[in-house]
Design an enzyme around this catalytic site. Structure first.
Site, PDB file in Angstrom:
ATOM      1  N   ALA A  61       0.966  -1.266  -0.084  1.00 27.33           N
ATOM      2  CA  ALA A  61      -0.285   0.098   0.164  1.00 27.33           C
ATOM      3  C   ALA A  61       0.927   0.878  -0.306  1.00 27.33           C
ATOM      4  O   ALA A  61       1.635   1.234   0.127  1.00 27.33           O
ATOM      5  CB  ALA A  61      -0.759  -0.024   1.466  1.00 27.33           C
ATOM      6  N   GLY A 100       0.206  -5.246   1.204  1.00 30.83           N
ATOM      7  CA  GLY A 100      -0.085  -5.217   0.164  1.00 30.83           C
ATOM      8  C   GLY A 100      -0.034  -6.225  -1.086  1.00 30.83           C
ATOM      9  O   GLY A 100      -0.990  -6.112  -2.134  1.00 30.83           O
ATOM     10  N   GLU A 103      -0.197  -9.166  -0.996  1.00 27.55           N
ATOM     11  CA  GLU A 103      -2.001  -9.795  -0.327  1.00 27.55           C
ATOM     12  C   GLU A 103      -2.382  -9.550  -1.105  1.00 27.55           C
ATOM     13  O   GLU A 103      -3.014 -10.892  -1.826  1.00 27.55           O
ATOM     14  CB  GLU A 103      -2.357  -8.896   0.285  1.00 27.55           C
ATOM     15  CG  GLU A 103      -1.831  -9.131   1.572  1.00 27.55           C
ATOM     16  CD  GLU A 103      -2.394  -7.533   2.895  1.00 27.55           C
ATOM     17  OE1 GLU A 103      -2.634  -6.891   2.100  1.00 27.55           O
ATOM     18  OE2 GLU A 103      -3.241  -8.134   3.407  1.00 27.55           O
ATOM     19  N   GLU A 123       4.050  -5.517   7.250  1.00 30.13           N
ATOM     20  CA  GLU A 123       2.684  -4.250   8.306  1.00 30.13           C
ATOM     21  C   GLU A 123       2.977  -3.992   9.607  1.00 30.13           C
ATOM     22  O   GLU A 123       3.350  -2.972  10.224  1.00 30.13           O
ATOM     23  CB  GLU A 123       1.243  -4.560   7.893  1.00 30.13           C
ATOM     24  CG  GLU A 123       1.085  -4.878   6.596  1.00 30.13           C
ATOM     25  CD  GLU A 123       0.869  -5.690   6.184  1.00 30.13           C
ATOM     26  OE1 GLU A 123       1.896  -6.715   6.126  1.00 30.13           O
ATOM     27  OE2 GLU A 123       0.562  -5.551   4.705  1.00 30.13           O
TER      28      GLU A 123
END
Ligand SMILES: CCCCCC/C=C/CC(=O)SCCNC(=O)CCNC(=O)[C@H](O)C(C)(C)COP(=O)(O)OP(=O)(O)OC[C@H]1O[C@@H](n2cnc3c(N)ncnc32)[C@H](O)[C@@H]1OP(=O)(O)O
Length: 713
Positions: A61, A100, A103, A123
């Site tokens: 992210a 992310g 992910e 994270e």
């Protein structure tokens, strides 16, 4: 954003495009949605490949977006859209797939990785958890224990390990996108139904409760008071529930973390680590205007603990090293210790140990032929000066001369040489091959190129290098002084070492100040104080008009040097023992000391310990900024988190001051200084007052209040 093209006739190729790491910004997330729509609605397309521009799949992210309201499509439905696609989707992982990014790859039906790729869910280091389904999909794919390890440590996994774990389906040395396209062609006619990880049950484990309990205990111990590691374990525990329920739990936990001060602190620390690379000097010299010199061959002088660690760090960075020590026994011991450190390190990294990169010498002669020397002899100015004189006579023109001093005057060392512009401090932290911090200390005559070279060499060694000015103790140890001083004063006034340590450990330090002093050795500071003219056997509590605590000196006079002698602020079962126990002798000693000096023990509470120790340290940080020794608060914070075990979830002392509120810090310092006018370190410094008067701006704006460097270029 994302680009789309059709390749090999029937494969839709989606390329994430957001340099430098293809972070999943709003535009990239929107791009994925749009390009998936395109691929899925194109009748000619039978399968899809997702890759990243410029050899990097995705760094996760976009962390910069976290500080403002989120816009664009959310990542969770974006990934769900990929996973539920009716056509097979293959992730082509080159470079990194982190957070992310991984992910997203877990939402794809297949994962092909380049052999040099690194994958991970870091994270936790940003005060978060893998909140886009990572905490639910990873355990379903590789099992709970392996997922817990990856998620709670945030470590990067190599492609080889990822293959072993079942995290990727194939590893290649060739062009990953080409291989992924070939793979996509081969699965084009297969239904992706059985490849949707969200439909997998969590693999059975005979004793999951014990696994969760063990990991929870470990994370609580490793990062005291940090919310994210605990939430990570709780989120993975929810992966044993049906997927939708697990996702709901992940969402709840993430929502709490996302808005927490801890997440803000850790994200600040992430960017601070990068900001310190953009160094500047008071002369106006800067990182982007100065070219470092490549160091191929270096010499390390003095093979005690520090010299050994520095030699290992240099060799592991690919630099040829001459390791020098005059004491024959020490040289033999060092050879063995360095070889085994190199062997262990190589085994961990799955490479051959570079034993041929290091040779040993018992004299200085090889200094004539190296690019850079790091002196790591005993912390004694006279001895260091002698080494620098010898080096100055021996070295070829242009050799950089560096000292691993932890606080002595770099200018004095430079003045012993014919080339003071080539002299800088390189202050490593023990163990030097492990600790990530390097203070690069510029003296008044250090050239920008010498600073750039030391900074770059630090980076090559995997360190975060911070450029700081020359003063007693530089940044880290200078700020430690008032912190230690307050701890001693608190003992005089009625506290115990156990209580002070407990408060600091609850705050998040791995060790309280007294346990840490015992570990480092009380004699180190004592010798420095004696060199500064401390009279033996003298217990006066006022020195040069200011309050002074002789407690540390008195302990050393009793031969209590800490852990190594089995006695210090605590007692240990034997010299070198590691379990610290309260010592009745010390209690008695403190009582006698108080009686001798007419002090009456009072009840000291948790708040006073924290405020006096930490606010005094922070106040010194403001002075350091005011003096221009550090260019910005980020430099101080990075030094404290990476070098002095300041808890990362509290950002660093300067960030913490801003979190507490500068006005409150100022008021409390004023209060304590009124109570103790003979302790100058409690007197609030001018910069702190100036910032409060200016409305306590956020830490990112403090540089605007510092004196601008005078450009002499
Ligand atoms: C309720 C909300 C739900 C949200 C759900 C979604 C949540 C997702 C969680 C995440 O994905 S959080 C992000 C996880 N990713 C990471 O932590 C990776 C961070 N980056 C790195 O570790 C490294 O940068 C790297 C990718 C390994 C590359 O290292 P390298 O040494 O090559 O370069 P750097 O100097 O570190 O970085 C270059 C440049 O890029 C910036 N940057 C890196 N990663 C990001 C990122 N994820 N977001 C924004 N910016 C990033 C970095 O700051 C550098 O910028 P600079 O300006 O040059 O300093």
């Amino acid at each position: 954003m994302a680009q789309y093209s059709r390749v090999s006739g029937t494969v839709g190729l989606i390329t994430l495009l957001n340099p430098p790491v293809n972070a999943l910004s709003a535009a990239v997330r929107q791009g994925i949605v749009d390009m998936m729509d395109k691929a899925l609605s194109d009748r000619k397309v039978k399968s899809v490949v997702i890759c990243g521009h410029n050899g990097k799949f995705c760094g996760g992210a976009d962390i910069r977006e976290f500080s403002s309201p989120l816009t664009g499509p959310l990542l969770i439905p974006v990934i769900q859209g990929v996973e539920s696609a009716a056509k097979p989707v293959v992730a082509a992982i080159e470079g990194v797939a982190l957070g992310g990014g991984l992910e997203l790859a877990l939402g794809c039906h297949y994962r092909i990785a380049h052999s040099k790729a690194r994958l991970g869910l870091p994270e936790v280091h940003l005060g978060l958890l893998p909140g886009a389904g990572g905490s639910q999909r990873l355990p379903r794919l590789i099992g709970v224990p392996a997922a817990l390890d990856i998620i709670t440590t945030g470590r990067h996994v190599t492609a080889a390990e990822a293959l072993k774990l079942g995290l990727v389906d194939r590893v290649t040395d060739r062009n990953t996108v080409d291989e992924a396209v070939k793979f996509a062609l081969s699965v084009a006619d297969q239904s992706p139904q059985s490849r949707r990880i969200s439909t997998f049950p969590c693999p059975h484990h005979p004793d999951l409760d014990a696994v969760f309990e063990g990991v929870m205990q470990r994370v609580r111990q490793r990062a005291r008071g940090a919310l994210a590691p605990v939430a990570c374990v709780q989120a993975v525990a929810a992966a044993t529930l049906p997927f939708a329920q697990g996702m709901e739990r992940e969402r709840e936990l993430m929502a709490t973390l996302f808005t927490s001060g801890q997440a803000r602190a850790q994200q600040y620390h992430f960017f601070a680590q990068r900001a310190v690379g953009r160094w500047s000097m008071p002369s106006g010299a800067r990182w982007d205007k100065t070219k470092p010199v490549a160091v191929h061959k270096a010499m390390v002088i003095g093979l005690g603990t520090m010299g050994r660690g520095i030699s290992v760090a240099l060799v592991q960075a690919g630099v040829s090293v001459v390791a020098m020590e005059t004491n024959e026994k020490q040289l033999m011991d060092a050879k063995q210790a360095i070889s085994s450190m190199l062997e262990r390190g190589a085994k961990r990294r799955g490479v051959a140990p570079a034993l041929d990169k290091i040779r040993y010498s018992s004299d200085m002669q090889p200094a004539a032929d190296v690019d850079l020397v790091i002196e790591a002899v005993f912390e004694d100015m006279a001895l260091k000066k002698k080494v620098f004189q010898q080096l100055s006579a021996l070295c070829k023109p242009g050799t950089f001369l560096c000292s691993n001093t932890s606080g002595l005057d770099v200018d004095q060392l430079a003045s012993e040489t014919r080339t003071p512009e080539l002299v800088v401090g390189m202050h490593f932290f023990a163990p030097a091959h492990v600790m990530k911090l390097l203070e690069v200390v510029y003296g008044s005559r250090s050239s920008p190129q010498a600073v750039a070279t030391a900074m770059e060499l630090g980076k090559q060694m995997g360190k975060v290098s911070v450029a700081v000015g020359n003063c007693r103790g530089f940044v880290g140890n200078r700020m430690l002084k008032p912190y230690l001083e307050q701890a001693f004063f608190l003992l005089e006034e009625g506290a115990t070492p156990e209580f002070v340590d407990q408060v600091l450990e609850e705050f998040g330090f791995a060790m309280g100040v007294f346990r840490m002093s015992d570990l480092s050795g009380l004699d180190v500071g004592w010798r420095v104080r004696k060199a500064d003219g401390l009279p033996d056997g003298h217990s006066a509590r006022i020195r040069q008009g200011c309050r002074y605590s002789p407690l540390g000196d008195l302990l050393c006079e009793q031969g209590r040097f800490g852990q190594k002698t089995g006695r210090g602020w605590y007692q240990y079962d034997k010299p070198g023992g590691q379990v610290a126990k309260p010592d009745p002798w010390l209690q008695d000693f403190l009582e006698k000391f108080r009686t001798q000096h007419g002090l009456v023990a009072r009840r000291i509470d948790h708040q006073e310990v924290l405020e006096r120790c930490l606010y005094a340290l922070m106040n010194e940080g403001f002075r350091i900024l005011e003096d221009g020794i550090a260019a910005g608060p980020e430099d101080i914070d990075v030094i404290y988190v990476l070098g002095y075990s300041w808890p990362p979830h509290r950002g660093g002392p300067m960030f913490y001051a801003a979190m507490v509120g500068l006005k409150k810090v100022l008021e409390r310092l004023e209060h304590y200084h009124q109570e103790h006018p003979d302790i100058p370190s409690l007197k609030p410094c001018n910069l702190l007052r100036k910032l409060v008067v200016s409305g306590s701006p956020p830490v990112q704006k403090w540089r605007e209040f510092l004196q601008k460097p005078q450009s002499q270029l």
